[in-house]
Enzyme design. Sequence first.
Site, PDB file in Angstrom:
ATOM      1  N   GLU A  26      -2.645  -1.265  11.869  1.00  0.00           N
ATOM      2  CA  GLU A  26      -1.970  -1.297  10.578  1.00  0.00           C
ATOM      3  C   GLU A  26      -2.311  -0.139   9.660  1.00  0.00           C
ATOM      4  OE1 GLU A  26      -5.774  -3.622   9.869  1.00  0.00           O
ATOM      5  OE2 GLU A  26      -4.294  -3.469  11.481  1.00  0.00           O
ATOM      6  N   LYS A  41      -3.816  -9.500  17.892  1.00  0.00           N
ATOM      7  CA  LYS A  41      -4.395  -9.988  16.648  1.00  0.00           C
ATOM      8  C   LYS A  41      -5.877  -9.646  16.560  1.00  0.00           C
ATOM      9  CE  LYS A  41      -2.850 -11.699  13.703  1.00  0.00           C
ATOM     10  NZ  LYS A  41      -2.327 -10.977  12.521  1.00  0.00           N
ATOM     11  N   HIS A  62      -6.687  -5.975   9.874  1.00  0.00           N
ATOM     12  CA  HIS A  62      -6.513  -6.517   8.522  1.00  0.00           C
ATOM     13  C   HIS A  62      -7.853  -6.936   7.937  1.00  0.00           C
ATOM     14  CE1 HIS A  62      -2.154  -6.446   8.995  1.00  0.00           C
ATOM     15  NE2 HIS A  62      -2.277  -7.108  10.137  1.00  0.00           N
ATOM     16  N   TYR A  85      -4.553  -5.056  15.817  1.00  0.00           N
ATOM     17  CA  TYR A  85      -4.468  -5.317  14.381  1.00  0.00           C
ATOM     18  C   TYR A  85      -5.801  -5.892  13.912  1.00  0.00           C
ATOM     19  CZ  TYR A  85       0.642  -4.786  14.307  1.00  0.00           C
ATOM     20  OH  TYR A  85       1.924  -4.285  14.390  1.00  0.00           O
ATOM     21  N   ARG A 109       1.704 -13.471  21.926  1.00  0.00           N
ATOM     22  CA  ARG A 109       1.925 -12.056  22.227  1.00  0.00           C
ATOM     23  C   ARG A 109       0.812 -11.548  23.151  1.00  0.00           C
ATOM     24  NH1 ARG A 109       2.528  -9.888  16.150  1.00  0.00           N
ATOM     25  NH2 ARG A 109       1.046 -11.604  15.847  1.00  0.00           N
ATOM     26  N   ASP A 152      -1.564 -11.502   5.642  1.00  0.00           N
ATOM     27  CA  ASP A 152      -2.522 -10.801   6.508  1.00  0.00           C
ATOM     28  C   ASP A 152      -3.486  -9.950   5.693  1.00  0.00           C
ATOM     29  OD1 ASP A 152      -2.014 -11.682   9.083  1.00  0.00           O
ATOM     30  OD2 ASP A 152      -0.373 -10.267   9.384  1.00  0.00           O
TER      31      ASP A 152
END
Length: 401
Positions: A149, A106, A127, A125, A46, A301
């Site tokens: 998130e 990510k 996490h 993101y 991605r 995640d």
Amino acid sequence: ANVIGQMAMVLSGGARRFHNRAFATTIRRPVMRIAVPKEIKNHEYRVGLTPASVRELVAHGHEVWVQAGAGAAIGLTDAQYLAAGAKLAADAGEAFQRGEMIVKVKEPQASEIAMLREGQLLYTYLHLAPDPEQTAGLVRSGAVCVAYETVTGPGGGLPLLAPMSEVAGRMSVQAGAAHLEKSKGGMGVLLGGVPGVAPAQVVILGAGVVGTHALQMAVGMGAQVTVLDKNVDRLRHLDLIFGNRITTLFSTAQSVEEAVLAADLVIGGVLIPGAAAPKLVTRDMVARMRKGAVVVDVAIDQGGCFETSHATTHAEPTYLVDGVVHYCVANMPGAVARTSTFALNNATIGHALALADKGWKRALADNPHLRAGLNVAHGQVTCEPVARDLGYDWVPAESLL
């Protein structure tokens, strides 16, 4: 005549001042340098911005640098980025050096965290709750880190997480069905069965975005599906939609255990925003599951909702515990990277524009939902669940604005 002349001079001066103010406003408009490095996590294809998103940012007067080849694996060429107004960075080092705001997909890997600098804005993101090493690295960097998130929505929910949860929910059933095949370690069960042979028993833990999309896929493939959640209104809603094609259960330790032990495939889709996922399925339960059953932990995640879960990659997606196949890929949507990239950009570009147009402090001050996305800033942890789970002092985001 003198009076008229003086009035003309005043009006002329006022017009000049008005013109100068308007011109000054134009030339002082904040222009942010935004950089998009190529993702380096295992089998992650991605990309943080599509050419269309780049075009939007450039139209707002911003400068966008995209690492050469960042989107090539999913058919987004350097030529498309150049046509959208981007400039090309030769490598990740140049992208991180040029960008005042870094847009990724990510969480940053160790080599990327090392390139972050004090005050640099990171939008991706994260996490953090199950990842103390990443959190410590971001705290040390002094960067300002906004996590997709934990950004909330006006109507509730997590709108920047939702598109990837939709993808992961649908993929979880595909992955589970594939790994029920004997050649992949499963018991050799066809998810939908055939006439005269019962279909597989699928259990879905959580009736949120992941669970709902997994449910749609599993029902569509003909499985017998049970979904568990603590939100009775949500279960009632699903019952109205699917009727007797599914079984809904209120989630308790007893109901989870009974459902899991009878299952061929268990999908974990529980979420506590920003916090580590609760361990709903114990090691003892896994040991008593059917041999060759499959668990797909979409919550990995955030640490996973099975005690036996640990993160895997697309290169080696599964492992066995007590004869049960565990599929715990931490970036599941990366397997359908083109679809995921466009879905993600649809959700993230609005806030990216706000951060670039206003600067992070003004953007967060103006929007409490975006403010909820601030996890780390200038060495402080600003997300309460992360601070609680990892033992940091919590500093409210408002105090930094």
